[in-house]
Design an enzyme around this catalytic site. Structure first.
Site, mmCIF file in Angstrom:
data_model
loop_
_atom_site.group_PDB
_atom_site.id
_atom_site.type_symbol
_atom_site.label_atom_id
_atom_site.label_comp_id
_atom_site.label_asym_id
_atom_site.label_seq_id
_atom_site.Cartn_x
_atom_site.Cartn_y
_atom_site.Cartn_z
ATOM 1 N N CYS A 114 -52.070 -41.358 -10.678
ATOM 2 C CA CYS A 114 -51.845 -39.972 -10.254
ATOM 3 C C CYS A 114 -52.440 -38.950 -11.230
ATOM 4 O O CYS A 114 -52.624 -37.790 -10.867
ATOM 5 C CB CYS A 114 -50.357 -39.703 -10.058
ATOM 6 S SG CYS A 114 -49.649 -40.721 -8.766
ATOM 7 N N HIS A 252 -49.754 -31.769 -9.999
ATOM 8 C CA HIS A 252 -49.770 -32.983 -9.183
ATOM 9 C C HIS A 252 -48.570 -32.915 -8.241
ATOM 10 O O HIS A 252 -47.473 -32.526 -8.640
ATOM 11 C CB HIS A 252 -49.673 -34.213 -10.089
ATOM 12 C CG HIS A 252 -49.425 -35.471 -9.340
ATOM 13 N ND1 HIS A 252 -50.171 -35.830 -8.241
ATOM 14 C CD2 HIS A 252 -48.492 -36.449 -9.501
ATOM 15 C CE1 HIS A 252 -49.719 -36.972 -7.772
ATOM 16 N NE2 HIS A 252 -48.697 -37.371 -8.511
ATOM 17 N N ASN A 282 -47.418 -37.433 -1.701
ATOM 18 C CA ASN A 282 -48.095 -37.698 -2.969
ATOM 19 C C ASN A 282 -49.407 -38.433 -2.660
ATOM 20 O O ASN A 282 -49.382 -39.591 -2.253
ATOM 21 C CB ASN A 282 -47.179 -38.545 -3.856
ATOM 22 C CG ASN A 282 -47.796 -38.870 -5.202
ATOM 23 O OD1 ASN A 282 -48.975 -38.645 -5.431
ATOM 24 N ND2 ASN A 282 -46.982 -39.407 -6.101
HETATM 25 O O1 UT7 Z 1 -46.948 -39.474 -9.025
HETATM 26 C C1 UT7 Z 1 -46.103 -39.966 -10.011
HETATM 27 C C2 UT7 Z 1 -45.287 -41.045 -9.443
HETATM 28 N N1 UT7 Z 1 -44.122 -40.768 -8.729
HETATM 29 C C3 UT7 Z 1 -43.137 -39.875 -9.024
HETATM 30 O O2 UT7 Z 1 -43.263 -38.963 -9.779
HETATM 31 C C4 UT7 Z 1 -41.832 -40.120 -8.355
HETATM 32 C C5 UT7 Z 1 -40.702 -39.932 -9.324
HETATM 33 N N2 UT7 Z 1 -39.406 -40.235 -8.771
HETATM 34 C C6 UT7 Z 1 -38.852 -39.560 -7.752
HETATM 35 O O3 UT7 Z 1 -39.446 -38.652 -7.217
HETATM 36 C C7 UT7 Z 1 -37.449 -39.906 -7.337
HETATM 37 O O4 UT7 Z 1 -36.877 -40.783 -8.273
HETATM 38 C C8 UT7 Z 1 -37.352 -40.525 -5.929
HETATM 39 C C9 UT7 Z 1 -37.681 -39.479 -4.883
HETATM 40 C C10 UT7 Z 1 -38.325 -41.689 -5.797
HETATM 41 C C11 UT7 Z 1 -35.948 -41.035 -5.668
HETATM 42 O O5 UT7 Z 1 -35.007 -39.999 -5.837
HETATM 43 P P1 UT7 Z 1 -33.655 -40.259 -6.683
HETATM 44 O O6 UT7 Z 1 -32.883 -39.039 -6.574
HETATM 45 O O7 UT7 Z 1 -34.090 -40.708 -8.052
HETATM 46 O O8 UT7 Z 1 -32.974 -41.405 -5.856
HETATM 47 P P2 UT7 Z 1 -32.566 -42.877 -6.315
HETATM 48 O O9 UT7 Z 1 -33.795 -43.717 -6.510
HETATM 49 O O10 UT7 Z 1 -31.634 -42.760 -7.464
HETATM 50 O O11 UT7 Z 1 -31.806 -43.382 -5.034
HETATM 51 C C12 UT7 Z 1 -30.593 -42.797 -4.601
HETATM 52 C C13 UT7 Z 1 -30.109 -43.514 -3.360
HETATM 53 C C14 UT7 Z 1 -30.051 -45.030 -3.516
HETATM 54 O O12 UT7 Z 1 -28.903 -45.479 -2.865
HETATM 55 P P3 UT7 Z 1 -27.579 -45.884 -3.710
HETATM 56 O O13 UT7 Z 1 -28.041 -46.965 -4.653
HETATM 57 O O14 UT7 Z 1 -27.171 -44.630 -4.411
HETATM 58 O O15 UT7 Z 1 -26.659 -46.354 -2.642
HETATM 59 C C15 UT7 Z 1 -31.253 -45.512 -2.772
HETATM 60 O O16 UT7 Z 1 -31.107 -46.793 -2.249
HETATM 61 O O17 UT7 Z 1 -30.992 -43.266 -2.261
HETATM 62 C C16 UT7 Z 1 -31.367 -44.508 -1.663
HETATM 63 N N3 UT7 Z 1 -32.732 -44.370 -1.142
HETATM 64 C C17 UT7 Z 1 -33.008 -43.925 0.088
HETATM 65 N N4 UT7 Z 1 -32.233 -43.527 1.107
HETATM 66 C C18 UT7 Z 1 -32.841 -43.114 2.236
HETATM 67 C C19 UT7 Z 1 -33.893 -44.649 -1.784
HETATM 68 N N5 UT7 Z 1 -34.926 -44.376 -0.989
HETATM 69 C C20 UT7 Z 1 -34.414 -43.936 0.182
HETATM 70 C C21 UT7 Z 1 -34.993 -43.494 1.382
HETATM 71 N N6 UT7 Z 1 -34.168 -43.087 2.367
HETATM 72 N N7 UT7 Z 1 -36.329 -43.443 1.577
#
Ligand code: UT7
Length: 325
Positions: A114, A252, A282
């Site tokens: 990225c 980005h 992204n």
């Molecule tokens: O370009 C550089 C690379 N990428 C980034 O910069 C991405 C950086 N990270 C992020 O943007 C965020 O961490 C995410 C958007 C990927 C995730 O957001 P989060 O607030 O960190 O969520 P999480 O991973 O802590 O997940 C929270 C909950 C989980 O459920 P439990 O364990 O709390 O029951 C996940 O299983 O959300 C669940 N979850 C989803 N639910 C519905 C994860 N993905 C999804 C989804 N739809 N697509």
């Protein structure tokens, strides 16, 4: 003092659009979850036969047109991508051929995920400043949909496809001040110890497969906020500038919450931040040039504006570039 001016930009997005609701029909997710956590509403997905070089070529042609140039006027192509057409040759040489450059100049790919566009811009800027070339085509192009595991909801909802390009031209009349147009400075970093936080689980030297994106989202998020906050301050300090001097932050586009945190660090109001993540998702190395072209084409970015670009990606890699448009 020789400086690299940006004299044209162009972008391309595939026709196919996938909304959050479309995704919710194939995996266990929802529009609400995706939009709330990331700001993404939709992303473009390349056609079955549409390659990274196809998209890169279209963006490059548009950038050349804006600059009033043709392929043969370019001395070098720097193409940032994580999704090359083939393992080799570089996707950049296909673009060189598509643009009718024959054996004019040279072309190669840059892999910094990225952060790729910032890395490519920095490389091209240094080639121009050293006097080795006069005009560079810098492209960020991705067919990221090819790397996605469409059963993994933690990654497949985040990414999209597209391409963006800019043309750099040497300006020997620049006085070397921060008032001159062109790239003022670039700042690159990496820390390989974190390569396991965001990676593809395949490759020619390991599994002999292409593999899929794997990510520890929370860790990446945490590092992204910290590192992008640091690198924008570094870019400003090295030019004796402050956040208020910036007209446009062109970040980005990974997650709206990460972008907001960086803007806040700079003290920039939302109306001075270019956001395209809602409609593009992204697009990895393509996201900054896509955002840049959007804001140039709709008239927001004007000649003389100070623009701060920044990115963070797998590796980890991160970086920033400050430019006067
Ligand atoms: O370009 C550089 C690379 N990428 C980034 O910069 C991405 C950086 N990270 C992020 O943007 C965020 O961490 C995410 C958007 C990927 C995730 O957001 P989060 O607030 O960190 O969520 P999480 O991973 O802590 O997940 C929270 C909950 C989980 O459920 P439990 O364990 O709390 O029951 C996940 O299983 O959300 C669940 N979850 C989803 N639910 C519905 C994860 N993905 C999804 C989804 N739809 N697509």
């Amino acid at each position: 003092m020789r400086r690299a001016k940006i004299i044209g930009c162009g972008s391309y997005l595939p026709e196919g659009v996938m909304t959050n609701d479309d995704l919710a029909r194939i995996i266990d997710t929802s529009n609400e979850w995706i939009e709330q956590r990331t700001g993404i509403k939709a992303r473009h997905i390349a056609g079955k036969k549409e390659t990274t070089s196809d998209m890169a070529t279209r963006a490059a042609r548009r950038a050349l047109e804006k600059a009033g140039l043709e392929g043969k006027d370019i001395d070098a192509i720097f193409l940032a991508t994580t999704t090359p057409d083939q393992t080799f040759p570089a996707t950049a040489v296909t673009v060189q051929d598509n643009l009718g450059m024959g054996d004019k100049g040279f072309a190669f790919d840059i892999q910094a995920v990225c952060s790729g566009f910032i890395y490519a811009l920095a490389t091209a800027d240094n080639f121009v400043k050293s006097g080795q070339i006069n005009r560079a085509l810098v492209i960020g192009a991705e067919r990221f949909s090819s790397l996605l595991d469409w059963t993994d909801r933690t990654t497949c909802v985040l990414f999209g496809d597209g391409a963006g390009a800019v043309i750099l031209e040497a300006d020997d009349a620049a006085k070397g001040t921060k008032k001159d147009r062109g790239i003022l400075s670039t700042h690159l970093h990496s820390e390989g110890a974190h390569r396991g936080q965001l990676y593809v689980d395949g490759g020619p030297a390991t599994t002999q497969t292409t593999g899929h994106v794997r990510m520890n989202g929370r860790e990446v998020f945490r590092h992204a906020v910290t590192r992008m906050g640091e690198v924008v301050v570094e870019a400003l300090k090295s030019n004796d500038l402050e956040g208020k001097d910036i007209q446009w932050l062109v970040p980005h586009q990974a997650n709206k919450r990460i972008i907001d945190a960086t803007a806040q660090k700079l003290g920039l109001p939302p109306e001075r931040v270019v956001i395209t993540v809602e409609q593009h998702g992204n697009t990895s190395a393509a996201s900054i040039p896509l955002a840049l072209c959007t804001a140039v084409e709709d008239g927001r970015i004007r000649s003389g504006d100070l623009i701060l670009m920044e990115a963070m990606g797998g590796g980890f890699t991160w970086g920033a570039a400050l430019a006067r448009w």
